[in-house]
Scaffold this active site. Structure first.
Site, PDB file in Angstrom:
ATOM      1  CB  THR A  95      -0.919  -0.004   1.231  1.00 58.14           C
ATOM      2  OG1 THR A  95      -1.775  -1.138   1.151  1.00 58.14           O
ATOM      3  CG2 THR A  95      -1.768   1.256   1.266  1.00 58.14           C
ATOM      4  CE  LYS A 170      -5.353  -1.354   2.000  1.00 56.01           C
ATOM      5  NZ  LYS A 170      -4.058  -2.006   2.178  1.00 56.01           N
ATOM      6  CE  LYS A 238       2.358   2.122   4.686  1.00 54.59           C
ATOM      7  NZ  LYS A 238       1.968   1.120   3.668  1.00 54.59           N
TER       8      LYS A 238
END
Lengths: 290, 290
Positions: A95, A170, A238
């Site tokens: 990701t 995502k 993140k």
């Protein structure tokens, strides 16, 4: 078809086991070599450098920590783009930044290579059981060609558009997770502070309009004080930072995401980065209004 | 057992139909009499005043708009507490203030009456189909006594504790709804603004960790531009204000709720109070960062 696999952490390990079960030839590389060696029993082989992976693979799968690691793996002098064969298909399962995925896609195309960004969701259990959701961006022909690989590691597999689209899908997922996590923790906090039995309140809320995957799966863990990581706070931070950057660049507002990120940054700064994201309930519990 | 029913709006109407189907005798009162008269075909009778309802009922059910309406109905000079018979059981189905529910409970007890706060969730469809969730607070013996009534109108019925507890459970539910609604709308907004097909993104997110009742049921309506009210913005604002007041009084923080309330107050102030809560997606869409 020779697969090179870079990144044998908890997610990568599960995927490699499933690729081997499906009969694929796999060479592995991991910065901490011992982690890769633990997978040799599956018949996958350990190589010493990213460069060797690049030179010996038809398809190269990467799942590393942060965008900076992705960048180094692909663009470093001893990295993938410089050393892979023409026709190589890259699949980055990290990701990571959608803009970086676009950049990898462009650089790959210039070298007659193909790049798919393919972040997953479903956690270590999904990786182990081969039930990951895979959100893919990139070249459609390449996507079709590696379908057997995706099907060996996941179930809910979808191409969302050109390079970067998998990462965007995502991010959309992580935004949904962020606000839902906050609202579940506050709903249970409210129940706790007003003297209800929070587990009974949870059972009342879960089947109706207040219900969610998070309420079903992480609500009970919040109430039991189980903060073991399914998904690390530090990784969630993140991801939310990447999503926020995209929103800033495209100039639209995401107030819920901004708030969740701010809170999780505080949580991380208090030393809870390696706890599961559901730790937010425990963290909110003693907070008083200032 | 003679039931008095006050408030024949869309929720009350569904409940009265189900009470009649179950064979209960029902007298109705509504401020706008015509709305009550529309239900006479069920065999329920219209009375002219709250006082008449009070004087002729064993169980009195109320579902009116706002806490101020609840207060007037119960505490007014011609209201329920002043005029009901000893032993009367009150059931307030309005989503209202937990503190007011406690006050009604105390006043009822002093008069040898019983009060249950019993807000519902499940919307007009749940009211019509008799599938409402009912969150109850108050006296346990009274709760047991009116079980047949609850079962005629709902399915997921739970006693959460003393007077006010039903309202608190409903507030917990609304807090879960609030943040989830915001996160679903932002997730779809992100998909839209980054050039994904938002419906495909929704389908990827819905079965996983980003999934929720809202993503399943309101996500598609957001994307179709269907802002018809399942649940009014103005009522959602009312509920969130009550929850926020409780949190302030008990001195705990609900940052997600505070944000959702702030946004929905803006939405309401722009004339969208009578739209469904999913209108937030359309409202966020053109918002730029300042």
């Amino acid at each position: 078809m020779q697969i090179g696999f870079i990144g044998t952490g908890v997610m990568g390990s599960g995927m490699i086991r499933n690729l081997r079960k499906a009969g694929f030839e796999v060479n592995m590389y991991n910065r901490t070599r011992a982690k890769a060696e633990a997978l040799e029993e599956t018949g996958a082989r350990v190589l010493d450098t990213v460069k060797e992976i690049a030179e010996t693979s038809d398809v190269i799968m990467t799942i590393v920590g942060y965008p900076i690691d992705v960048e180094e793996t692909y663009f470093g002098a001893d990295g993938l783009l410089e050393n892979a064969k023409e026709g190589t298909i890259f699949i980055d399962l990290t990701t990571s930044s959608p803009l970086l995925a676009e950049k990898i896609g462009e650089s790959a195309a210039k070298r007659n290579m193909f790049a798919l960004d393919a972040p997953v969701s479903g956690g270590d259990i999904g990786a182990k059981n081969g039930t990951l959701s895979i959100m893919v961006g990139g070249d459609e022909a390449a996507y079709e060609k590696v379908q057997p690989i995706f099907q060996a590691i996941g179930q809910n597999i979808m191409l969302h558009g050109p390079a970067g689209s998998g990462q965007h899908a995502k991010m959309s997922n992580q935004i949904a997770v962020a606000g839902t996590m906050l609202s579940v923790s506050e709903a249970l906090l409210y129940a706790n502070k007003t003297g209800l039995d929070p587990e009974r309140a949870r059972q009342t809320v879960a089947p109706g309009a207040g219900g969610s995957w998070t309420m079903d799966n992480l609500g009970p863990r919040m109430l039991k004080g189980d903060t073991d990581p399914g998904f690390f706070v530090k990784h969630f931070v993140k991801d939310m930072r990447i999503a926020q950057e995209v929103a800033k660049e495209l100039n639209f507002k995401t107030p819920g995401l901004d708030l969740a990120l701010e809170l999780y940054e505080q949580i991380e700064s208090e030393g809870l980065g390696e706890r599961g994201t559901q730790v937010i309930y425990e963290w909110l519990l003693p907070q008083q209004r200032s």
